[in-house]
Design a protein around this motif. Structure first.
Motif, PDB file in Angstrom:
ATOM      1  N   ILE A  64      19.555 -21.668 -23.546  1.00 24.70           N
ATOM      2  CA  ILE A  64      20.481 -21.324 -22.545  1.00 24.70           C
ATOM      3  C   ILE A  64      21.836 -22.305 -22.414  1.00 24.70           C
ATOM      4  CG2 ILE A  64      20.993 -20.460 -20.294  1.00 24.70           C
ATOM      5  CD1 ILE A  64      18.833 -18.696 -21.236  1.00 24.70           C
ATOM      6  N   ASP A  65      22.381 -21.338 -22.978  1.00 24.78           N
ATOM      7  CA  ASP A  65      23.538 -22.844 -23.581  1.00 24.78           C
ATOM      8  C   ASP A  65      24.202 -22.546 -22.641  1.00 24.78           C
ATOM      9  OD1 ASP A  65      25.733 -23.781 -24.964  1.00 24.78           O
ATOM     10  OD2 ASP A  65      26.635 -22.624 -25.833  1.00 24.78           O
ATOM     11  N   HIS A  66      24.837 -23.160 -21.532  1.00 22.18           N
ATOM     12  CA  HIS A  66      25.697 -23.497 -20.926  1.00 22.18           C
ATOM     13  C   HIS A  66      26.989 -24.090 -20.999  1.00 22.18           C
ATOM     14  CE1 HIS A  66      23.232 -26.037 -18.663  1.00 22.18           C
ATOM     15  NE2 HIS A  66      23.369 -25.424 -17.436  1.00 22.18           N
ATOM     16  N   TRP A  67      28.600 -23.150 -21.005  1.00 26.87           N
ATOM     17  CA  TRP A  67      29.630 -24.454 -21.320  1.00 26.87           C
ATOM     18  C   TRP A  67      30.145 -24.995 -19.279  1.00 26.87           C
ATOM     19  CZ3 TRP A  67      34.942 -22.468 -19.967  1.00 26.87           C
ATOM     20  CH2 TRP A  67      35.744 -23.165 -19.591  1.00 26.87           C
ATOM     21  N   TRP A  68      30.353 -26.689 -18.656  1.00 29.01           N
ATOM     22  CA  TRP A  68      31.515 -26.689 -17.931  1.00 29.01           C
ATOM     23  C   TRP A  68      31.843 -28.293 -18.362  1.00 29.01           C
ATOM     24  CZ3 TRP A  68      28.091 -30.523 -14.953  1.00 29.01           C
ATOM     25  CH2 TRP A  68      26.590 -30.287 -14.686  1.00 29.01           C
ATOM     26  N   GLN A  69      32.147 -28.676 -17.343  1.00 30.18           N
ATOM     27  CA  GLN A  69      32.964 -30.708 -17.135  1.00 30.18           C
ATOM     28  C   GLN A  69      32.638 -31.370 -16.498  1.00 30.18           C
ATOM     29  OE1 GLN A  69      37.657 -28.222 -17.011  1.00 30.18           O
ATOM     30  NE2 GLN A  69      36.733 -28.595 -19.502  1.00 30.18           N
ATOM     31  N   THR A  70      33.066 -32.348 -16.514  1.00 29.13           N
ATOM     32  CA  THR A  70      33.287 -32.590 -15.290  1.00 29.13           C
ATOM     33  C   THR A  70      33.735 -32.527 -13.945  1.00 29.13           C
ATOM     34  OG1 THR A  70      33.078 -34.972 -16.541  1.00 29.13           O
ATOM     35  CG2 THR A  70      33.831 -35.544 -14.605  1.00 29.13           C
ATOM     36  N   GLU A  71      35.167 -31.841 -14.489  1.00 26.63           N
ATOM     37  CA  GLU A  71      35.645 -31.466 -13.460  1.00 26.63           C
ATOM     38  C   GLU A  71      35.370 -30.331 -12.781  1.00 26.63           C
ATOM     39  OE1 GLU A  71      36.422 -31.853 -16.633  1.00 26.63           O
ATOM     40  OE2 GLU A  71      38.583 -33.623 -16.574  1.00 26.63           O
ATOM     41  N   HIS A  89      28.267 -37.574 -24.570  1.00 29.61           N
ATOM     42  CA  HIS A  89      29.210 -38.475 -24.192  1.00 29.61           C
ATOM     43  C   HIS A  89      30.836 -38.160 -24.351  1.00 29.61           C
ATOM     44  CE1 HIS A  89      25.569 -40.016 -23.802  1.00 29.61           C
ATOM     45  NE2 HIS A  89      25.217 -40.458 -24.483  1.00 29.61           N
ATOM     46  N   ARG A  90      31.304 -37.994 -23.236  1.00 30.57           N
ATOM     47  CA  ARG A  90      32.955 -37.721 -23.682  1.00 30.57           C
ATOM     48  C   ARG A  90      33.874 -38.750 -23.607  1.00 30.57           C
ATOM     49  NH1 ARG A  90      35.692 -33.895 -19.121  1.00 30.57           N
ATOM     50  NH2 ARG A  90      37.918 -34.288 -18.945  1.00 30.57           N
ATOM     51  N   LEU A  91      34.481 -38.901 -24.516  1.00 23.90           N
ATOM     52  CA  LEU A  91      35.133 -40.629 -24.750  1.00 23.90           C
ATOM     53  C   LEU A  91      37.005 -40.079 -25.303  1.00 23.90           C
ATOM     54  CD1 LEU A  91      32.348 -42.053 -27.004  1.00 23.90           C
ATOM     55  CD2 LEU A  91      32.997 -42.685 -24.910  1.00 23.90           C
ATOM     56  N   ALA A 136      37.289 -25.918 -29.165  1.00 24.79           N
ATOM     57  CA  ALA A 136      37.563 -27.744 -29.664  1.00 24.79           C
ATOM     58  C   ALA A 136      38.126 -27.656 -28.307  1.00 24.79           C
ATOM     59  CB  ALA A 136      38.341 -27.373 -30.488  1.00 24.79           C
ATOM     60  N   ARG A 137      38.354 -28.900 -28.480  1.00 25.14           N
ATOM     61  CA  ARG A 137      39.461 -29.823 -27.554  1.00 25.14           C
ATOM     62  C   ARG A 137      41.110 -29.553 -27.491  1.00 25.14           C
ATOM     63  NH1 ARG A 137      37.409 -30.765 -22.118  1.00 25.14           N
ATOM     64  NH2 ARG A 137      39.832 -32.720 -22.638  1.00 25.14           N
ATOM     65  N   THR A 138      41.899 -29.517 -26.568  1.00 24.69           N
ATOM     66  CA  THR A 138      42.710 -29.696 -27.686  1.00 24.69           C
ATOM     67  C   THR A 138      43.770 -30.913 -26.877  1.00 24.69           C
ATOM     68  OG1 THR A 138      43.434 -28.666 -24.607  1.00 24.69           O
ATOM     69  CG2 THR A 138      43.520 -26.720 -26.781  1.00 24.69           C
ATOM     70  N   ALA A 193      23.982 -28.580 -21.940  1.00 23.11           N
ATOM     71  CA  ALA A 193      25.615 -28.595 -22.243  1.00 23.11           C
ATOM     72  C   ALA A 193      25.915 -29.490 -22.792  1.00 23.11           C
ATOM     73  CB  ALA A 193      25.711 -28.171 -20.766  1.00 23.11           C
ATOM     74  N   GLY A 194      27.182 -29.765 -22.495  1.00 24.28           N
ATOM     75  CA  GLY A 194      27.591 -31.509 -23.013  1.00 24.28           C
ATOM     76  C   GLY A 194      28.299 -31.244 -23.743  1.00 24.28           C
ATOM     77  N   GLU A 195      27.852 -30.291 -24.809  1.00 27.99           N
ATOM     78  CA  GLU A 195      29.011 -30.404 -26.115  1.00 27.99           C
ATOM     79  C   GLU A 195      27.944 -29.821 -27.352  1.00 27.99           C
ATOM     80  OE1 GLU A 195      26.766 -32.665 -28.953  1.00 27.99           O
ATOM     81  OE2 GLU A 195      25.365 -32.967 -27.996  1.00 27.99           O
ATOM     82  N   ARG A 196      28.882 -28.979 -27.813  1.00 22.15           N
ATOM     83  CA  ARG A 196      28.612 -27.356 -28.522  1.00 22.15           C
ATOM     84  C   ARG A 196      27.041 -27.079 -29.079  1.00 22.15           C
ATOM     85  NH1 ARG A 196      28.638 -25.978 -33.677  1.00 22.15           N
ATOM     86  NH2 ARG A 196      28.621 -23.739 -34.333  1.00 22.15           N
ATOM     87  N   GLY A 250      41.153 -27.820 -21.345  1.00 22.81           N
ATOM     88  CA  GLY A 250      41.337 -28.613 -22.386  1.00 22.81           C
ATOM     89  C   GLY A 250      40.491 -28.557 -23.664  1.00 22.81           C
ATOM     90  N   ASP A 251      40.092 -27.376 -23.093  1.00 24.33           N
ATOM     91  CA  ASP A 251      38.814 -26.580 -24.377  1.00 24.33           C
ATOM     92  C   ASP A 251      39.656 -25.363 -25.168  1.00 24.33           C
ATOM     93  OD1 ASP A 251      36.429 -28.116 -24.328  1.00 24.33           O
ATOM     94  OD2 ASP A 251      35.762 -27.264 -22.490  1.00 24.33           O
ATOM     95  N   ALA A 252      39.823 -25.065 -26.462  1.00 24.02           N
ATOM     96  CA  ALA A 252      40.531 -23.977 -27.009  1.00 24.02           C
ATOM     97  C   ALA A 252      39.331 -22.808 -27.080  1.00 24.02           C
ATOM     98  CB  ALA A 252      40.736 -24.091 -27.872  1.00 24.02           C
ATOM     99  N   ILE A 283      36.401 -36.909 -27.747  1.00 20.59           N
ATOM    100  CA  ILE A 283      35.818 -36.159 -28.515  1.00 20.59           C
ATOM    101  C   ILE A 283      34.654 -36.487 -27.989  1.00 20.59           C
ATOM    102  CG2 ILE A 283      37.031 -37.434 -30.179  1.00 20.59           C
ATOM    103  CD1 ILE A 283      35.200 -39.678 -30.624  1.00 20.59           C
ATOM    104  N   ASN A 284      33.291 -36.052 -27.914  1.00 16.65           N
ATOM    105  CA  ASN A 284      32.189 -35.399 -27.390  1.00 16.65           C
ATOM    106  C   ASN A 284      31.133 -36.114 -28.490  1.00 16.65           C
ATOM    107  OD1 ASN A 284      30.166 -34.532 -26.399  1.00 16.65           O
ATOM    108  ND2 ASN A 284      30.688 -33.336 -25.606  1.00 16.65           N
ATOM    109  N   VAL A 285      30.510 -37.360 -27.969  1.00 19.50           N
ATOM    110  CA  VAL A 285      29.653 -38.304 -29.060  1.00 19.50           C
ATOM    111  C   VAL A 285      28.939 -38.788 -28.330  1.00 19.50           C
ATOM    112  CG1 VAL A 285      29.624 -40.322 -29.885  1.00 19.50           C
ATOM    113  CG2 VAL A 285      31.938 -39.747 -29.729  1.00 19.50           C
TER     114      VAL A 285
END
Ligand code: COA
Ligand code: AMP
Length: 632
Positions: free
Chosen positions: A386-393, A504-506, A493-495, A365-368, A478-480, A499-501
């Protein structure tokens, strides 16, 4: 047998009963009479009428249940050549002492404490110690510069700061203390006390009357008891990048956080008490909060605190050594780590050297997660990836594969399906649901489940505006992306300007603010371009003030230095080019998305509103100079 569908439908039919049932796994001082408090909707709170302590649930109760001798933390630091095992009993003593040292300096319930530490076990103990005394911690990632730390100090207004003298990066020791001193100088708010963990790689000078040695401060203090707090009292604030230089302080409440994270460990990660769980991330990120510190400990697992990199510490076999040596059941990391390993060891020679039979699954997780990386990991490890999708929020997975219930078929490129608690919908600009396969804004119908952010620290208006306003009744991620006929999600993608480096979310907006402050820069834009290793890299365009005839390379070098000094090395901002003009719409909006397409040599439609299409050719030439837009 229970199926994902049963569990998801069970939640949907009666969320209140669902979460009250999950809450039974937590020790409450005063049990909740209800799960959701919605009197202030759209601001929701969970378990607000209950009382509990997160540290008790993560540490003390396991000691009380007879797990005192079980390792709570395995510290493995190839970068400093150190290893250490800390049992639950020892962790309890650590939190009693650190908590006691904080209380002795006047830190109590509701006070904020900033933690600025590398990947050492004391960092985890520090987080738990704050939770123990009802203080609210805010961990700041070590790769951020003094200015970023100062911004967080001024927002959180900590009474105390817990820091280490240094971090260790490949080939260099990073003294943290000068950065801390600089940040406190820059900040308007001043903490009363700093406790400094002296590491042998670089001892720090202590400032009298403010700084105390970590261990000396613990001498002779009364051990701290667990302080009972409301389920809706904050356990922590974690700052994350938004669209501007002012980071968003994501708030997490004690009760919902404990209930949700405990629940995820079985349902999503199929992990039981006593298992060894390893999240190869950093305590400075949300993955570190949820899955290095809180979830594994709430569940009574052993968590691995790893100080090193996937490659170069000392080689691309480090991950496999740690897994086999410590009997790791589940590994969780960012796809970047696997791309780095694959690049160094494409045929998996290092994998073959270790017995990895203990490993049951890899979570990304953390990026695509790109299909190539997933397939390579599957082939090498022979376990589900296992890919899983989430965010700090959210603090835990919005979409994933519920391995503890049933393993759903993996579709490459999809983090699988919505987890119970999340009613995920793809909406068009008007807020209407899109058909399967159609791209739109990924939203979650309110209320968000326990553990998700109830608000932003000191910024309720910003919370409402950033997340709840565009689509009334929904949380905007914030993701599309899109959802297919089977309910599988695809994150595209982010709307926004995030960006994701390297996972790391920047914020590109924050970098633009730094560049705009350069005396020779009249105008600028930062975009995220595709990178084979890190997923994305920031790339800056700067236009110079009229009459500025200084060499462009010199100015570019200064820009790189400025971003490193102001935001930090983690921004990995190394690409910058000077251009005469930026492409804009007739109303003056910079066409960042079009520049991204050109840089990535992707197809794009000429924006109908573009002011002067010729500028795009100039941008293409500039990008070619940096090795991008090669086939555009
Ligand atoms: N303190 C100080 N500096 C730090 C730091 C810290 N805690 N963490 C990173 N940095 C610095 C690095 O030293 C590097 O500096 P440099 O420009 O002088 O080389 C810069 O920040 C970028 O670091 P990083 O993103 O780690 O890149 P890298 O090139 O050093 O390593 C990878 C590349 C792929 C090995 C690395 O990014 C990685 O391990 N990624 C895993 C992703 C991850 O854990 N994500 C967390 C979210 S789940
Ligand atoms: P962070 O808050 O740092 O965890 O970053 C969250 C963002 O990272 C998300 O909003 C996504 O843009 C991205 N992200 C996280 N996990 C995934 C994933 N599995 N697939 C695609 N993008 C992801």
């Amino acid at each position: 047998m229970t199926s994902y569908k049963d569990v998801y439908e069970g939640w949907k039919a009666d969320p209140e009963a669902f979460w009250m049932e999950a809450a039974k796994a937590i020790d409450w001082d005063v049990p909740p009479t209800k799960a959701l408090e919605d009197a202030d909707a759209p601001i929701y709170r969970w378990f607000a009428d209950a009382k509990m302590n997160t540290c008790w649930n993560a540490v003390d109760r396991h000691v009380a249940d007879g797990r005192g001798a079980q390792p709570a933390i395995i510290y493995d630091s190839p970068i400093t050549d150190a290893k250490r095992v800390i049992t639950y009993l020892e962790l309890q003593e650590m939190t009693q002492k650190i908590g006691g040292a904080l209380q002795a300096r006047g830190v109590g319930k509701g006070d904020r404490v900033i933690i600025y530490m590398p990947m050492v076990p004391e960092a985890v103990a520090a987080m738990l110690s704050c939770a123990r005394i009802g203080a609210i911690h805010s961990v700041v990632f070590g790769g951020f510069a003094a200015h970023e730390l100062a911004v967080r100090i001024d927002d959180a207004k900590p009474k105390a700061i817990l820091a280490a003298s240094c971090g260790v990066e490949p080939g260099r020791v990073v003294p943290y203390k000068p950065l801390l001193d600089d940040a406190i100088d820059q900040a308007t708010h001043k903490p009363d006390t700093c406790l400094i963990l002296q590491r042998e790689q670089a001892k720090a000078d202590l400032i009298p009357d403010r700084d105390l040695d970590w261990f000396e401060a613990q001498e002779g203090v009364a051990p701290a008891d667990c302080v009972s707090v409301s389920g809706a009292d904050p356990v922590y604030i974690l700052y994350t990048s938004g669209t501007t230089g002012q980071p968003k302080g994501v708030v997490r409440h004690n009760g919902g956080h404990a209930v949700a994270l405990h629940w995820t460990l079985k349902i999503i990660y199929d992990t039981d008490p006593g298992d060894v769980y390893w999240a190869a991330s950093d305590v400075g990120w949300v993955v570190g909060h949820s899955y290095i510190c809180y979830a594994p400990l709430l569940k009574g697992c052993t968590t691995v605190v790893f100080e090193g990199k996937p490659v170069g510490t000392p080689d691309a076999g480090t991950f496999w050594r740690v897994i086999s040596e410590h009997n790791v059941r589940v590994l969780f990391t960012a796809p970047t780590a696997f791309r780095a390993i694959k690049r160094e060891d494409p045929t998996g020679e290092f994998v073959k050297k270790y017995d990895l039979s203990c490993l049951k699954a890899l979570y990304l997780a953390g990026e695509r997660a790109d299909p190539d990386t997933i397939e390579w990991a599957q082939q090498q490890l022979g376990v589900p990836v296992i890919d899983h999708w989430w965010q700090t929020e959210t603090g835990w997975a919005i979409a994933g594969n519920p391995m503890g219930v049933e393993q759903l078929p993996v579709k490459l490129g999809s983090p699988t399906v919505a987890m119970p608690g999340y009613d995920v919908q793809i909406l068009n600009e008007g807020g209407h649901p899109m058909a399967p396969g159609e791209l739109g804004a990924i939203c979650v119908k309110l209320p968000m489940p326990p553990g998700c952010l109830p608000t932003l620290w000191n910024a309720e208006e910003r919370y409402l505006k950033s997340y709840l306003t565009a689509f009334p009744g929904y949380y905007e991620t914030g993701d599309a992306g899109m959802m297919d006929e089977d309910g599988y999600l695809y994150i595209m993608a982010r709307t926004d300007d995030v960006i994701n480096v390297a996972g790391h979310r920047l914020s590109t907006g924050a970098m633009e603010e730094v560049l705009a402050a350069h005396p020779d820069v009249a105008e600028c834009a930062v975009i995220g371009v595709t990178d084979q290793l890190k997923g994305q890299l920031p790339l800056g365009f700067v236009c110079l003030n009229a009459g500025c005839d200084r060499p462009h390379e010199e100015i570019a070098g200064e820009c790189v230095k400025l971003v490193r000094e102001q935001i930090g090395p983690v921004a990995a901002f190394k690409l910058v080019t000077v251009v005469d003009r930026l492409p804009k719409t007739r109303s003056g909006k910079i066409l960042r998305a079009t520049m991204v397409k050109i840089a990535d040599s992707a197809e794009f439609k000429m924006p109908a509103t573009i002011d002067d299409p010729v500028i795009l050719d100039e941008i293409k030439e500039a990008l070619k100079g940096l090795g991008y837009a090669s086939t555009a």
